[in-house]
Design a protein around this motif. Structure first.
Motif, short mmCIF file in Angstrom:
data_model
loop_
_atom_site.label_atom_id
_atom_site.label_comp_id
_atom_site.label_asym_id
_atom_site.label_seq_id
_atom_site.Cartn_x
_atom_site.Cartn_y
_atom_site.Cartn_z
N GLU A 1 1.00 -1.04 -0.06
CA GLU A 1 -0.26 0.44 -0.04
C GLU A 1 1.18 0.72 0.29
N GLN B 1 -2.55 4.73 6.36
CA GLN B 1 -3.30 4.48 7.27
C GLN B 1 -3.98 2.99 6.22
N ALA B 2 -3.59 2.27 4.59
CA ALA B 2 -4.53 1.97 4.31
C ALA B 2 -3.56 0.42 4.74
N GLN C 1 -2.21 0.25 8.09
CA GLN C 1 -2.76 -0.42 9.02
C GLN C 1 -4.61 -1.36 9.01
N GLN C 2 -5.13 -0.64 7.82
CA GLN C 2 -6.47 -1.41 7.52
C GLN C 2 -6.20 -2.89 7.18
N LYS C 3 -5.25 -3.38 6.77
CA LYS C 3 -4.60 -4.19 6.40
C LYS C 3 -4.24 -5.36 7.83
N GLU D 1 -5.38 -4.43 11.02
CA GLU D 1 -6.80 -4.59 11.16
C GLU D 1 -7.93 -5.59 11.17
N ASP D 2 -7.64 -5.34 9.57
CA ASP D 2 -8.63 -6.53 9.19
C ASP D 2 -6.97 -7.86 9.36
#
Length: 914
Positions: A303, A307-308, A310-312, A314-315
């Motif tokens: 990414e 932010q992108a 960290q979203q991964k 979290e997933d």
């Protein structure tokens, strides 16, 4: 009990002792017994062409009594005495009583004299003893015999009739429906049962007695009026009459027994097939989930932003918390179901279950291993990507700051270097321009390091694959091109000034000194401002302490810098004083530098303002690092307790599974207590997960206070749950094997002791050589031929002796044994497989021949069976099960619709294909 009852009777007539003692005192009961016993005796005597009229008179000479015993036993008695004297009669009766005693019946208080004298009570007692021994004692229904067996047979046969409830052999038969139900169950065409009424017992009883006498060859032993008119009919009379029905329908009983055996075998087969289907579906679902999940975990597409990324992350956390744990449970349950199915197949003498290709437990374990490998690599990649993006953001911001500062410095420098002011300048002005140019060159050289830093940062951004590298490269290239142009312009202007240097002689030393001292001081201030505004990133408290120490050292240089500033300003003030004193026309500017006292003061004030800001930033970062250190210690404190606790529990479970303290049930209870304590420990794991999440959110990547990571704890916890579940399942299967095979606790202990002795590495399994030595220690011969116990040691016996001493063993026999205990050829023998083998050698289980014999009984000794026979003798679901799987019979005696039960029976035990 009556004193004429035998010892044999006492074994199964004890519950009626109290009311039997007064039985013959009731004239109604005596009348019933006379009629019943007389009819029973005549039903046998008529086979010899005779009968009796008066039971106490006709047996007095012993002749008909001996004849009766010969008819019902099928044996010849001693030759009777034909004399008419009392001694001859006593001799005949004694011969009859001796024959009864030879059949295992101990006669109590019954003597030949009482029979010869016509004692009614003794005569009836003797006949009852004969009835018990030859008509009732041999009745056996599901491990019950005699009276209890006959009662259970009646209850089973009348169970489908709602208005019949047989609980005894007296009042349960008064309404006559019990007799009618027995007849209707076996010969439904003889009685229209639906027309019978419970409130009409006389009709019911007479109907049953007449039909039995006419069609079943059962003499009429009872009077309907006597039964209805007696509060409690005589039990012995009822039992005698009912036993005649049992023997009349004995052929049907054999068919029922055969049907029960088939039902039992089919039920086991149906249950095993359902377990196989369940395993296949669960395995398919789990493998499909793994197949879908692995590509997601193997996706390494980077990414561009934190932010992108960290979203991964979290997933991925949602996957570990929500999606994976249920699949771990499914995998564990799949192994338990597989082991239970294999155990049931072995216990029922069925071949081992082989899952579809690619769905073996080992295949699932391999797929699971691939999932966990991808999972581990995915998490490491995510953390590395976060570090990379964090580094990239830091470098990009640093590049922008340095580029902006440099571009601000170079702004206008090209135009300045291209001026032609020296062409019209005076000598003093030329000298000033030359000195000014020298100062500029010093400034230019001082900025060389910044340009190199900008280029190095751009190169690092390219190496780290920064998403906006084209923009950075374009800006860096523009700065480098401009820098090269500045160098060329600087060289060109110097050459021009040197050509005119000879024409210029005067120079203002004070301005020169000011310029020389102001330039480095100005560079120092610019460097200080740059350093004070420089962003920083640290991961430990030691790093922030190092930055704080460097900052304190910088602040310690400020007093000396202030003195230098005062000295530079003093030079400027001296110039101003001279200009004012001597009215020198200097055009109000220093010809050697563009740095004014106002700029120096402004930058100095800016530096003084940046110092407390830097103090605040360092203090905040120090506080953050202290918080991170607290999180590290908090996580380590729990992990250093939980990690050893998991290891200890694993070792304790291993000891419980191999020790022999108490029974298997004790071990199972102990393991379940351990399982409960382990499940109760789950909140601590969850708490540790929460601390680990805080650490990840704080971007903490190392922890010197513990060697345990959250991944270590997770893997250990999952292994602990799987181990306790698998160990409990193994003990349950051992209990199932022990109970099914009739193994005593002492045998189980002996097997376990031998197994543990040769399991020297305490792995819970035996290698082939260890297993061979274990069998020998238990006295099991592994030669190719059976041992011959002749009292002498021939060649084969000597070979067996050598085997027991550890020499060469029969490889063929041992290979056969290994194919049983290790069907998957993994090279080790588990304790469960060892127990199965030791119990299997002497187990009494159903075989294909037994099932085939049962089908032959249902088929009436034919080599085939029909659809109607299957549906009549078996429950509907199991009858249809057989019909769907039986092949058509093709023998020479085949009829339309004939089915081959022989091939079906062998297929049930894996000897052929269904």
């Amino acid at each position: 009990m009556d004193h004429y009852d035998s010892q044999q009777t006492n074994d199964y007539m004890q519950p009626e002792e109290d009311w039997d003692r007064d039985l013959l005192l009731d004239p109604a009961w005596e009348k019933q017994q006379r009629k019943t016993f007389t009819a029973w005796c005549n039903s046998h005597l008529r086979k010899a062409g005779t009968q009796i009229e008066n039971i106490e008179e006709d047996f007095r000479d012993g002749l008909k009594l001996m004849l009766l015993l010969e008819v019902i036993s099928g044996e010849r008695l001693a030759k009777p005495e034909r004399g008419k004297m009392r001694v001859h009669k006593i001799s005949n009766v004694n011969k009859a009583l001796d024959f009864i005693a030879s059949k295992g019946v101990k006669l109590v208080s019954i003597g030949a004299e009482e029979i010869v004298d016509g004692n009614v009570k003794m005569t009836l007692g003797m006949i009852w003893t004969i009835i018990l021994r030859f008509a009732i004692q041999d009745i056996s229904v599901e491990e019950t015999s005699a009276k209890e067996g006959l009662l259970l047979w009646c209850q089973r046969k009348t169970a489908p009739y709602k208005n019949v409830n047989i609980q005894n052999f007296h009042i349960s038969w008064k309404d006559g429906l019990g007799f009618c139900a027995l007849i209707h169950r076996h010969r439904p065409e003889l009685i229209d049962y639906g027309k019978l009424r419970k409130d009409d017992p006389l009709t019911n009883l007479n109907t049953a007695f007449d039909v039995a006498e006419k069609y079943l060859d059962i003499p009429k032993m009872l009077d309907a009026e006597d039964i209805v008119g007696t509060a409690r009919p005589d039990e012995k009379a009822i039992m005698t009459y009912v036993s005649s029905f049992y023997h009349a329908f004995s052929g049907a009983q054999k068919a029922e027994t055969a049907a029960n055996r088939i039902c039992k075998v089919l039920a086991v087969n149906q249950e095993n097939e359902q377990l196989m289907e369940d395993y296949e579906k669960l395995a398919s679902d789990l493998l499909e989930w793994i197949r879908r999940t692995v590509p997601w975990l193997e996706n390494r597409t980077p990414e561009n932003t934190m932010q992108a990324m960290q979203q991964k992350l979290e997933d991925f956390r949602d996957y570990r918390r929500l999606h994976k744990p249920p699949k771990v449970q499914e995998k564990c349950q799949l192994e338990i179901n597989f082991n239970t199915l294999q155990t049931k197949l072995r216990l029922s003498n069925r071949p081992a279950f082989m899952p579809s290709e690619g769905k073996m437990v080992s295949d699932i374990n391999n797929a699971w291993g691939g999932l966990e490998q991808a999972e581990k690599g995915y998490e490491e990649w995510q953390l590395n990507e976060i570090r990379r993006l964090e580094r990239l953001d830091h470098l990009a911001e640093k590049f922008r700051q340095k580029a902006s500062i440099h571009e601000a410095w170079t702004d206008g420098k090209e135009a300045m270097l291209q001026q032609k002011d020296y062409e019209i300048a005076t000598l003093s002005e030329i000298k000033a321009l030359l000195k000014k140019h020298e100062a500029f060159e010093s400034d230019l050289a001082a900025h060389q390091d910044r340009v190199e830093q900008i280029a190095a940062i751009a190169q690092e951004l390219n190496e780290l694959d920064y998403y906006n590298s084209p923009s950075v490269n374009a800006r860096c290239q523009k700065i480098c091109d401009q820098w090269d142009n500045l160098g060329a312009l600087t060289q060109k202007r110097r050459e021009a000034l040197e050509r005119t240097e000879k024409l210029l002689e005067t120079i203002d030393q004070l301005y020169l000194e000011y310029a020389k001292r102001a330039a480095p001081f100005n560079n120092w201030m610019e460097g200080a401002m740059e350093d004070l505004q420089d962003t920083f990133i640290v991961h430990t408290i030691e790093e922030i302490q190092g930055l704080t120490t460097a900052h304190e050292q910088f602040k310690a240089t400020l007093p000396d810098a202030d003195k230098e500033r005062q000295a530079i300003l003093g030079i400027h003030n001296e110039v101003t004083k001279i200009v004012q004193t001597y009215h020198v026309n200097m055009a109000g500017t220093n010809p050697y530098t563009t740095i004014t006292p106002q700029e120096i003061n402004g930058k100095w004030d800016h530096v003084r303002q940046l110092v407390p800001r830097r103090d605040q930033a360092l203090m905040e970062e120090h506080t953050r690092q202290q918080q991170n250190e607290r999180l590290r210690k908090q996580f380590a404190a729990q992990a250093n307790v939980i990690g050893p606790w998991i290891q200890t529990k694993m070792e304790e479970i291993g000891r419980i599974s191999i020790e022999m303290h108490g029974t298997l049930e004790d071990q199972l209870n102990h393991l379940r207590q351990y399982e409960k304590s382990i499940v109760n420990y789950k909140p601590k794991i969850d708490q540790l997960e929460g601390d680990h999440q805080q650490i990840q959110e704080a971007l903490i990547f190392d922890n010197k206070h513990t060697n345990y990571t959250m991944e270590h704890i997770r893997v250990g916890w999952e292994q602990l749950l799987t181990t306790i579940a698998r160990t409990i399942n193994e003990v349950e299967n051992q209990i199932l094997t022990r109970d099914a095979k009739g193994i005593s606790q002492e045998q189980m202990n002996e097997f376990r002791a031998s197994f543990n002795h040769f399991d020297r590495d305490h792995s819970g399994t035996l290698g082939p050589e260890e297993f061979k030595a274990c069998l020998i220690s238990l006295g099991y011969d592994i030669g190719n031929d059976p041992q011959k116990k002749t009292g002498m040691m021939d060649t084969d016996d000597f070979r067996a002796c050598l085997i027991s001493m550890g020499y060469n063993m029969g490889e063929a026999e041992f290979a056969r044994i290994m194919s049983i205990v290790d069907p998957n050829r993994i090279g080790v023998v588990t304790f469960q497989a060892f127990i199965d083998f030791m119990s299997r050698e002497t187990a009494d289980t159903d075989t294909a021949d037994q099932v085939m014999a049962s089908f032959k009984i249902l088929a009436g000794d034919k080599n085939y069976i029909t659809l109607d026979e299957l549906r009549r003798e078996l429950p509907p679901d199991q009858a249809e099960y057989c019909i769907a799987r039986m092949a058509p019979y093709t023998g020479p005696d085949a009829v339309p619709g004939a089915l081959d039960y022989m091939s079906f029976s062998t297929a049930l035990y894996g000897e052929s294909d269904l």
